[in-house]
Design a protein around this motif. Structure first.
Motif, PDB file in Angstrom:
ATOM      1  N   ASP A  60       5.121  13.555   5.777  1.00 13.18           N
ATOM      2  CA  ASP A  60       4.982  13.702   7.231  1.00 13.18           C
ATOM      3  C   ASP A  60       6.292  13.359   7.911  1.00 13.18           C
ATOM      4  O   ASP A  60       6.735  14.067   8.803  1.00 13.18           O
ATOM      5  CB  ASP A  60       3.886  12.763   7.755  1.00 13.18           C
ATOM      6  CG  ASP A  60       2.505  13.283   7.371  1.00 13.18           C
ATOM      7  OD1 ASP A  60       1.549  12.501   7.450  1.00 13.18           O
ATOM      8  OD2 ASP A  60       2.429  14.456   6.985  1.00 13.18           O
ATOM      9  N   ASP A  61       6.898  12.244   7.450  1.00 12.11           N
ATOM     10  CA  ASP A  61       8.150  11.828   8.079  1.00 12.11           C
ATOM     11  C   ASP A  61       9.196  12.917   7.953  1.00 12.11           C
ATOM     12  O   ASP A  61       9.924  13.211   8.892  1.00 12.11           O
ATOM     13  CB  ASP A  61       8.687  10.560   7.383  1.00 12.11           C
ATOM     14  CG  ASP A  61       7.868   9.351   7.790  1.00 12.11           C
ATOM     15  OD1 ASP A  61       8.110   8.272   7.242  1.00 12.11           O
ATOM     16  OD2 ASP A  61       7.000   9.506   8.663  1.00 12.11           O
ATOM     17  N   GLU A  68      -5.510   0.198  -9.206  1.00 16.41           N
ATOM     18  CA  GLU A  68      -6.099   1.156  -8.257  1.00 16.41           C
ATOM     19  C   GLU A  68      -5.484   0.992  -6.872  1.00 16.41           C
ATOM     20  O   GLU A  68      -5.185   1.967  -6.184  1.00 16.41           O
ATOM     21  CB  GLU A  68      -7.614   0.950  -8.171  1.00 16.41           C
ATOM     22  CG  GLU A  68      -8.342   1.533  -9.349  1.00 16.41           C
ATOM     23  CD  GLU A  68      -9.825   1.210  -9.290  1.00 16.41           C
ATOM     24  OE1 GLU A  68     -10.309   0.800  -8.210  1.00 16.41           O
ATOM     25  OE2 GLU A  68     -10.492   1.371 -10.306  1.00 16.41           O
ATOM     26  N   PHE A  69      -5.338  -0.261  -6.495  1.00 20.07           N
ATOM     27  CA  PHE A  69      -4.772  -0.544  -5.171  1.00 20.07           C
ATOM     28  C   PHE A  69      -3.392   0.062  -5.022  1.00 20.07           C
ATOM     29  O   PHE A  69      -3.094   0.750  -4.043  1.00 20.07           O
ATOM     30  CB  PHE A  69      -4.738  -2.058  -4.978  1.00 20.07           C
ATOM     31  CG  PHE A  69      -4.064  -2.484  -3.711  1.00 20.07           C
ATOM     32  CD1 PHE A  69      -2.854  -3.152  -3.758  1.00 20.07           C
ATOM     33  CD2 PHE A  69      -4.613  -2.211  -2.463  1.00 20.07           C
ATOM     34  CE1 PHE A  69      -2.233  -3.556  -2.599  1.00 20.07           C
ATOM     35  CE2 PHE A  69      -3.992  -2.615  -1.305  1.00 20.07           C
ATOM     36  CZ  PHE A  69      -2.789  -3.289  -1.371  1.00 20.07           C
ATOM     37  N   TYR A  70      -2.509  -0.187  -6.050  1.00 22.53           N
ATOM     38  CA  TYR A  70      -1.153   0.341  -5.935  1.00 22.53           C
ATOM     39  C   TYR A  70      -1.145   1.850  -5.913  1.00 22.53           C
ATOM     40  O   TYR A  70      -0.331   2.478  -5.236  1.00 22.53           O
ATOM     41  CB  TYR A  70      -0.276  -0.193  -7.063  1.00 22.53           C
ATOM     42  CG  TYR A  70       0.185  -1.597  -6.770  1.00 22.53           C
ATOM     43  CD1 TYR A  70      -0.147  -2.653  -7.614  1.00 22.53           C
ATOM     44  CD2 TYR A  70       0.918  -1.881  -5.624  1.00 22.53           C
ATOM     45  CE1 TYR A  70       0.250  -3.926  -7.328  1.00 22.53           C
ATOM     46  CE2 TYR A  70       1.319  -3.156  -5.330  1.00 22.53           C
ATOM     47  CZ  TYR A  70       0.981  -4.193  -6.189  1.00 22.53           C
ATOM     48  OH  TYR A  70       1.364  -5.454  -5.893  1.00 22.53           O
ATOM     49  N   GLU A  71      -2.063   2.436  -6.682  1.00 24.69           N
ATOM     50  CA  GLU A  71      -2.129   3.898  -6.669  1.00 24.69           C
ATOM     51  C   GLU A  71      -2.429   4.414  -5.270  1.00 24.69           C
ATOM     52  O   GLU A  71      -1.780   5.355  -4.794  1.00 24.69           O
ATOM     53  CB  GLU A  71      -3.226   4.386  -7.638  1.00 24.69           C
ATOM     54  CG  GLU A  71      -2.767   4.485  -9.069  1.00 24.69           C
ATOM     55  CD  GLU A  71      -3.953   4.690 -10.005  1.00 24.69           C
ATOM     56  OE1 GLU A  71      -5.018   5.121  -9.535  1.00 24.69           O
ATOM     57  OE2 GLU A  71      -3.793   4.403 -11.192  1.00 24.69           O
ATOM     58  N   VAL A  72      -3.397   3.783  -4.653  1.00 23.91           N
ATOM     59  CA  VAL A  72      -3.770   4.241  -3.301  1.00 23.91           C
ATOM     60  C   VAL A  72      -2.603   4.079  -2.338  1.00 23.91           C
ATOM     61  O   VAL A  72      -2.294   4.977  -1.552  1.00 23.91           O
ATOM     62  CB  VAL A  72      -5.004   3.450  -2.793  1.00 23.91           C
ATOM     63  CG1 VAL A  72      -5.272   3.760  -1.333  1.00 23.91           C
ATOM     64  CG2 VAL A  72      -6.214   3.791  -3.627  1.00 23.91           C
ATOM     65  N   VAL A  73      -1.930   2.933  -2.432  1.00 18.03           N
ATOM     66  CA  VAL A  73      -0.811   2.678  -1.517  1.00 18.03           C
ATOM     67  C   VAL A  73       0.283   3.711  -1.720  1.00 18.03           C
ATOM     68  O   VAL A  73       0.827   4.263  -0.765  1.00 18.03           O
ATOM     69  CB  VAL A  73      -0.259   1.251  -1.743  1.00 18.03           C
ATOM     70  CG1 VAL A  73       1.063   1.071  -1.033  1.00 18.03           C
ATOM     71  CG2 VAL A  73      -1.255   0.233  -1.232  1.00 18.03           C
ATOM     72  N   ALA A 123       0.038   6.685  -2.952  1.00 14.09           N
ATOM     73  CA  ALA A 123      -0.376   8.007  -2.464  1.00 14.09           C
ATOM     74  C   ALA A 123      -0.199   8.093  -0.961  1.00 14.09           C
ATOM     75  O   ALA A 123       0.303   9.086  -0.426  1.00 14.09           O
ATOM     76  CB  ALA A 123      -1.835   8.260  -2.850  1.00 14.09           C
ATOM     77  N   GLU A 124      -0.581   7.018  -0.277  1.00 21.01           N
ATOM     78  CA  GLU A 124      -0.451   6.998   1.191  1.00 21.01           C
ATOM     79  C   GLU A 124       1.019   7.087   1.592  1.00 21.01           C
ATOM     80  O   GLU A 124       1.375   7.802   2.523  1.00 21.01           O
ATOM     81  CB  GLU A 124      -1.093   5.704   1.706  1.00 21.01           C
ATOM     82  CG  GLU A 124      -1.058   5.566   3.213  1.00 21.01           C
ATOM     83  CD  GLU A 124      -2.021   6.515   3.903  1.00 21.01           C
ATOM     84  OE1 GLU A 124      -3.032   6.874   3.287  1.00 21.01           O
ATOM     85  OE2 GLU A 124      -1.728   6.921   5.035  1.00 21.01           O
ATOM     86  N   MET A 125       1.871   6.346   0.862  1.00 20.81           N
ATOM     87  CA  MET A 125       3.290   6.354   1.212  1.00 20.81           C
ATOM     88  C   MET A 125       3.898   7.729   0.994  1.00 20.81           C
ATOM     89  O   MET A 125       4.689   8.191   1.794  1.00 20.81           O
ATOM     90  CB  MET A 125       4.052   5.322   0.372  1.00 20.81           C
ATOM     91  CG  MET A 125       3.814   3.924   0.910  1.00 20.81           C
ATOM     92  SD  MET A 125       5.046   2.731   0.444  1.00 20.81           S
ATOM     93  CE  MET A 125       6.516   3.360   1.083  1.00 20.81           C
ATOM     94  N   LYS A 126       3.482   8.359  -0.119  1.00 18.63           N
ATOM     95  CA  LYS A 126       4.007   9.699  -0.366  1.00 18.63           C
ATOM     96  C   LYS A 126       3.605  10.616   0.770  1.00 18.63           C
ATOM     97  O   LYS A 126       4.409  11.400   1.261  1.00 18.63           O
ATOM     98  CB  LYS A 126       3.435  10.231  -1.697  1.00 18.63           C
ATOM     99  CG  LYS A 126       4.490  10.311  -2.776  1.00 18.63           C
ATOM    100  CD  LYS A 126       3.997  11.074  -3.979  1.00 18.63           C
ATOM    101  CE  LYS A 126       3.947  10.062  -5.135  1.00 18.63           C
ATOM    102  NZ  LYS A 126       3.101  10.454  -6.208  1.00 18.63           N
TER     103      LYS A 126
END
Lengths: 602, 96
Positions: free
Chosen positions: A567-568, A552-557, A559-562
């Motif tokens: 944005d970048d 779950e943690f990696y999924e959240v990370v 998603a945030e990075m994507k």
């Protein structure tokens, strides 16, 4: 009748009779001029003789008679009557008056004046021109524009090798002095030439500290004695407590014995309210809270081990990071721990087990600051990890209000002593945030970048106007905040009370709901357990749970990075358009960092 | 003559009017509804004040002239309508 006295005397008794006779003139003496005498004299030639051909005048003084003046009032008595009219006689005056009234001029004038006068009379009768319209309304003092804070002074560490300003303490009377404790908080980064000194600065003089305190080991925390402004107590990096008297010099007056002190740096030391004014207590990450009487520093007067299992086991103990003591509640105190738990303790308990009353958990990192609201002691502020939270003593499970998760670690915070709804926090990116939760709850009311390096400590002066923050490179900055943020607004106490109560109620309701839900679940699961006992459904093992959590943690990370990547990309395109050329990927990260920090600065 | 009487009566009849005085240039009260001593006081004092007020106005701007003088005190309002030769004084209790 005349009074006469007659007396007789014989002639022969009062002398002879005078007989006068004539005689011709006789020359008695004749002195002739003697020319030989002229030899004694010289002729004066020339002779100066002053002649004036003017009128002869004589001087004569004259003084006129003084004119006597006297101020006096006039009493108007009938006057102005022409000579032939006697003002006392009624007949004459009446006749005169009648004569005047017959005058045509009089009639015309009076008609004109009369109409004018009537207008004014009517005016008076319609409206009271002096009516006070807003008598009862008090003058509402407007807050002068935006809240602001400005740097008044900056005190830099005079040593070559800069150390962190870990703690600040204001002088108890007035705001003339600031004591700053310097030490290096990074593990084993203390170099040989790093000085151990801490300084007391006079606010006017930023070039040189007023006094140096020379401890045996660098001081992590420092406090002025609120009762005696010459005494300071400091907790040092090696776990010892020392106290100074500024009248006696830079060396500590007494230090605690090493064997009985803390085994880790002393993170907080506070003076206690006592008759003698010599009691204090200290906390350290070794899990102990020790009480000291500065007259006898060889041994602590009392010791408490912060063991949540209440057995006094030092190995289990939670490391203490901050202490809280409110003079209005002298038997209670609170300790903020490294594990993110706030422990509330009772000083007067008989057994160590009873000393720890309850714990409040909710933070993920060490609690750097812990303070009760000076106006509402039941609510306290904790600053830890990336948030600042406000708690109510009654609710144990969670805080009643909290700020959002920031980008940088929060390192210190405190309430404003002047306003119940204002508190300050400092972050590791060097910004100072001033929060006013009656005004805005999502964001700080004012966010100021004090310096480029991280800020480690913060202290507000008792009048709420000045605050000092200490940074990683040993720079203590003195800021003055605008009067709107340090003067009590109307109704503020009532509004703050209402807000606290509302949030507390909300949490209580949530707690009750949770409890109900849990009860229901339990009763349901018990039932289902009975039903499905035969199925032999194995419980999830611990490893599976861990693996699930990781996933779950990696999924959240990701998603945030994507999201960040998108944005970048957008920013990159904007930037490229601006520059008119393509930009490499590294520049993007720098650029977005800049964007992030600039968006944090108000 | 009759109009004058009527005017003065009308003025006196207004709400709140306590008294009316007509004063001539010498300060002699021609017509009054108040008692003698009060009248004399008002006449003398207000005459002087009106003269002063008029001279003040004319000193500041010679083209200007005093048209009306109103003195509002705690208890009542004294209104003076000046003219070259006469002065009409009315004392009124303004509506509260």
């Amino acid at each position: 009748m005349e009074i006469v006295y007659v007396y007789t005397k014989k002639r022969s008794e009062f002398g002879r009779q005078c007989n006068f006779s004539d005689k011709p003139a006789e020359l008695h003496v004749d002195i002739l001029p003697d020319p030989s005498l002229t030899d004694n004299f010289i002729d004066r030639d020339p002779c100066d003789v002053a002649i004036q051909c003017t009128q002869e005048m004589s001087e004569h003084e004259v003084n006129t008679e003084r004119f006597d003046c006297e101020p006096c009032g006039i009493n108007h008595v009938e006057g102005g009557w022409p000579k032939d009219v006697n003002s006392q006689e009624m007949e004459q005056t009446i006749r005169y008056r009648k004569k005047v009234e017959k005058d045509e001029n009089y009639v015309n004038t009076l008609m004109q004046l009369g109409s004018h006068m009537e207008h004014c009379i009517r005016q008076n009768n319609t409206i009271d021109i002096y009516q006070e319209y807003f008598e009862e309304e008090e003058i509402v003092e407007e807050m002068e524009g935006q809240p602001s804070a400005k740097t008044v002074n900056v005190f830099r560490d005079p040593n070559e090798v800069k150390r962190t300003a870990t703690s600040l303490s204001w002088h108890p009377d007035g705001s003339c002095k600031l004591a700053v404790a310097y030490s290096s908080m990074e593990f084993q980064k203390v170099t040989k030439d790093m000085s151990y000194d801490s300084y007391i600065w006079d606010l006017e003089n930023t070039n040189k500290p007023e006094m140096t305190l020379k401890p045996v080991s660098p001081l992590v925390c420092l406090e002025y004695n609120p009762k005696d402004s010459h005494i300071l107590i400091g907790g040092s990096y090696n776990g010892q407590i020392a106290y100074w008297d500024t009248r006696k010099g830079s060396q500590p007056v007494e230090m605690s014995a090493v064997e009985h002190s803390h085994r880790d740096p002393v993170y907080k030391v506070i003076w206690l309210q006592s008759k003698t004014g010599t009691d204090s207590f200290s906390a350290s990450t070794d899990g102990q809270v020790l009480w000291w009487d500065i007259r006898k520093m060889s041994e602590p007067t009392e010791r408490l081990v912060l063991d949540p299992s209440k057995k006094g086991n030092l190995d289990n103990a939670l490391g203490a990071f901050s202490l809280e003591f409110e003079t209005t509640m002298p038997t209670k105190f609170m300790v903020g721990t490294e594990q993110g738990v706030v422990v509330s303790c009772n000083r007067k308990a008989k057994t160590p087990a009873e000393k720890i009353v309850c714990t409040y958990s909710g933070h993920y990192g060490p609690i750097y600051a812990l303070q009760r609201n000076p106006f509402f002691p039941k609510n306290f502020l904790t600053v830890a990890d990336w948030t600042a939270r406000i708690w109510s003593e009654d609710i144990r499970d969670s805080s009643i209000m909290w700020t959002k998760y920031h980008m940088a670690y929060l390192s210190d915070g405190c309430w404003s002593p002047a306003r119940p709804s204002v508190f300050f926090t400092v972050k590791m990116d060097g910004t100072l945030d001033i929060w006013d939760f009656l005004f805005k709850q999502n964001d700080p009311t004012l966010s100021l970048k004090v310096c480029d390096e991280a800020l480690y400590s913060l202290r507000v002066q008792d009048n709420g106007r000045f605050l000092g923050c200490g940074s990683q490179l040993g720079t203590a900055t003195l800021l003055e905040i605008s009067s709107g943020l340090c003067t009590l607004q109307k109704n503020e106490k009532a509004l703050a009370t209402a807000m606290f109560e509302r949030e507390t109620k909300r949490e209580k309701i949530l707690e009750a709901c949770h409890r109900e839900m849990r009860l229901k679940e339990r009763s349901r699961s018990e039932q289902s357990k009975e039903d499905e006992a035969k199925d032999g459904e194995a419980e999830e093992s611990a490893e599976e749970l861990v693996a699930c959590a990781e996933r779950e943690f990696y999924e959240v990370v990701e998603a945030e990075m994507k999201k960040r990547g998108k944005d970048d990309k957008k920013e990159k395109e904007k930037y490229e358009r601006k520059l008119g050329k393509t930009v490499s990927n590294e520049n993007i990260f720098m650029f977005t960092d800049y964007l992030n920090t600039s968006s944090q600065e108000f | 003559m009759a109009e004058v009487e009527e005017t003065l009566k009308r003025i006196q009849a207004h709400k709140g009017v306590i008294g009316t005085i007509v004063v001539n240039a010498e300060g002699i009260p021609i017509r009054t509804t108040l008692d003698s001593s009060t009248t004399v006081q008002y006449a003398g004092l207000l005459h002087q004040l009106t003269m002063k007020a008029r001279s003040t106005v004319r000193d500041i701007d010679p083209q200007n002239d005093l048209t009306f003088l109103r003195i509002r005190s705690k208890k009542h309002e004294i209104m003076v309508a000046p003219d070259k030769e006469y002065l009409l004084i009315v004392i009124q209790n303004p509506s509260e």
